[in-house]
Design a protein around this motif. Structure first.
Motif, PDB file in Angstrom:
ATOM      1  N   VAL A 106      23.186   6.730   0.343  1.00 52.60           N
ATOM      2  CA  VAL A 106      22.572   5.675  -0.456  1.00 52.60           C
ATOM      3  C   VAL A 106      21.075   5.761  -0.219  1.00 52.60           C
ATOM      4  N   TYR A 107      20.333   5.928  -1.295  1.00 50.41           N
ATOM      5  CA  TYR A 107      18.884   6.044  -1.206  1.00 50.41           C
ATOM      6  C   TYR A 107      18.251   4.699  -1.547  1.00 50.41           C
ATOM      7  N   SER A 108      17.414   4.229  -0.642  1.00 49.37           N
ATOM      8  CA  SER A 108      16.756   2.946  -0.826  1.00 49.37           C
ATOM      9  C   SER A 108      15.247   3.119  -0.829  1.00 49.37           C
ATOM     10  N   CYS A 109      14.608   2.248  -1.573  1.00 48.36           N
ATOM     11  CA  CYS A 109      13.164   2.262  -1.688  1.00 48.36           C
ATOM     12  C   CYS A 109      12.596   1.067  -0.925  1.00 48.36           C
ATOM     13  N   ALA A 110      11.420   1.239  -0.362  1.00 46.67           N
ATOM     14  CA  ALA A 110      10.812   0.160   0.408  1.00 46.67           C
ATOM     15  C   ALA A 110       9.302   0.154   0.221  1.00 46.67           C
ATOM     16  N   TYR A 141       0.784  -1.230   0.000  1.00 45.69           N
ATOM     17  CA  TYR A 141       0.000   0.000   0.000  1.00 45.69           C
ATOM     18  C   TYR A 141       0.821   1.287   0.000  1.00 45.69           C
ATOM     19  N   VAL A 142       2.021   1.217   0.521  1.00 46.39           N
ATOM     20  CA  VAL A 142       2.834   2.426   0.663  1.00 46.39           C
ATOM     21  C   VAL A 142       4.245   2.164   0.150  1.00 46.39           C
ATOM     22  N   MET A 143       4.764   3.115  -0.603  1.00 44.76           N
ATOM     23  CA  MET A 143       6.157   3.049  -1.042  1.00 44.76           C
ATOM     24  C   MET A 143       6.900   4.244  -0.472  1.00 44.76           C
ATOM     25  N   SER A 144       8.088   3.998   0.013  1.00 38.88           N
ATOM     26  CA  SER A 144       8.842   5.063   0.668  1.00 38.88           C
ATOM     27  C   SER A 144      10.291   5.066   0.237  1.00 38.88           C
ATOM     28  N   TRP A 145      10.932   6.190   0.488  1.00 40.72           N
ATOM     29  CA  TRP A 145      12.370   6.341   0.288  1.00 40.72           C
ATOM     30  C   TRP A 145      13.031   6.553   1.637  1.00 40.72           C
ATOM     31  N   PHE A 146      14.174   5.895   1.787  1.00 37.45           N
ATOM     32  CA  PHE A 146      15.029   6.066   2.950  1.00 37.45           C
ATOM     33  C   PHE A 146      16.427   6.392   2.450  1.00 37.45           C
ATOM     34  N   ARG A 147      17.270   6.874   3.319  1.00 28.55           N
ATOM     35  CA  ARG A 147      18.648   7.115   2.938  1.00 28.55           C
ATOM     36  C   ARG A 147      19.563   6.830   4.114  1.00 28.55           C
ATOM     37  N   PRO A 158      26.741   6.495   5.976  1.00 28.82           N
ATOM     38  CA  PRO A 158      27.546   6.003   7.107  1.00 28.82           C
ATOM     39  C   PRO A 158      28.425   7.096   7.690  1.00 28.82           C
ATOM     40  N   PRO A 159      28.576   7.146   9.002  1.00 26.52           N
ATOM     41  CA  PRO A 159      28.138   6.179   9.997  1.00 26.52           C
ATOM     42  C   PRO A 159      26.742   6.444  10.557  1.00 26.52           C
ATOM     43  N   LYS A 160      25.979   7.322   9.896  1.00 25.53           N
ATOM     44  CA  LYS A 160      24.640   7.627  10.404  1.00 25.53           C
ATOM     45  C   LYS A 160      23.712   6.436  10.198  1.00 25.53           C
ATOM     46  N   GLU A 161      22.643   6.411  10.971  1.00 27.77           N
ATOM     47  CA  GLU A 161      21.632   5.380  10.788  1.00 27.77           C
ATOM     48  C   GLU A 161      20.746   5.735   9.601  1.00 27.77           C
ATOM     49  N   ARG A 162      20.083   4.727   9.094  1.00 32.51           N
ATOM     50  CA  ARG A 162      19.156   4.955   7.996  1.00 32.51           C
ATOM     51  C   ARG A 162      18.030   5.875   8.457  1.00 32.51           C
ATOM     52  N   GLU A 163      17.655   6.806   7.592  1.00 29.60           N
ATOM     53  CA  GLU A 163      16.595   7.737   7.956  1.00 29.60           C
ATOM     54  C   GLU A 163      15.512   7.761   6.885  1.00 29.60           C
ATOM     55  N   PHE A 164      14.308   7.988   7.346  1.00 27.08           N
ATOM     56  CA  PHE A 164      13.158   8.115   6.467  1.00 27.08           C
ATOM     57  C   PHE A 164      13.248   9.419   5.689  1.00 27.08           C
TER      58      PHE A 164
END
Length: 122
Positions: free
Chosen positions: A93-97, A32-38, A41-47
């Motif tokens: 690095v941008y990731s999709c979920a 139902y939902v598609m999102s981008w995260f990024r 390093p060394p930061k945590e992944r963020e929405f």
């Protein structure tokens, strides 16, 4: 199985724009939902941003609000992230979920892509 593939990353100068694409395939029914995260390093992944397939509702992180726009093409099962006025701190690095939840959230996603590198030079 659900596959998620990102594209469109690259190297740009600060102030310029870039558009990322995220294509979902396979058994996407029930997502139902598609999102981008990024993640830088060394930061945590963020929405970064999210969009709901059914009605186009969106959610943005404060850090990108007003500069990034998420959109979708339901027929292609593809979401886009238009990134304007890029800053060096957007480098990541941008990731999709994809999520099987109807409610837009910033956590708990079910399917992830491999990610695409975005580098913003000063």
């Amino acid at each position: 199985q659900v596959q998620v593939v990102e594209s469109g990353g690259g190297l740009v100068q600060a102030g310029n724009s870039l558009r990322l694409s995220c294509a979902a395939s396979g058994r996407t029914f029930g997502t139902y939902v598609m999102s981008w995260f990024r993640q830088a390093p060394p930061k945590e992944r963020e929405f970064v941003a999210a969009i709901r397939w059914s009605d186009g509702s969106t959610l943005y992180a404060d850090s990108v609000k007003g500069r990034f726009t998420i959109s979708r093409d339901n027929a292609k099962k593809t979401a886009y992230l238009q990134m304007n006025s890029l800053k060096p701190e957007d480098t990541a690095v941008y990731s999709c979920a994809l999520s099987r939840r109807v409610i837009i959230t910033t956590t708990d996603y079910d399917y992830w892509g491999q990610g695409t590198q975005v580098t913003v030079s000063s």
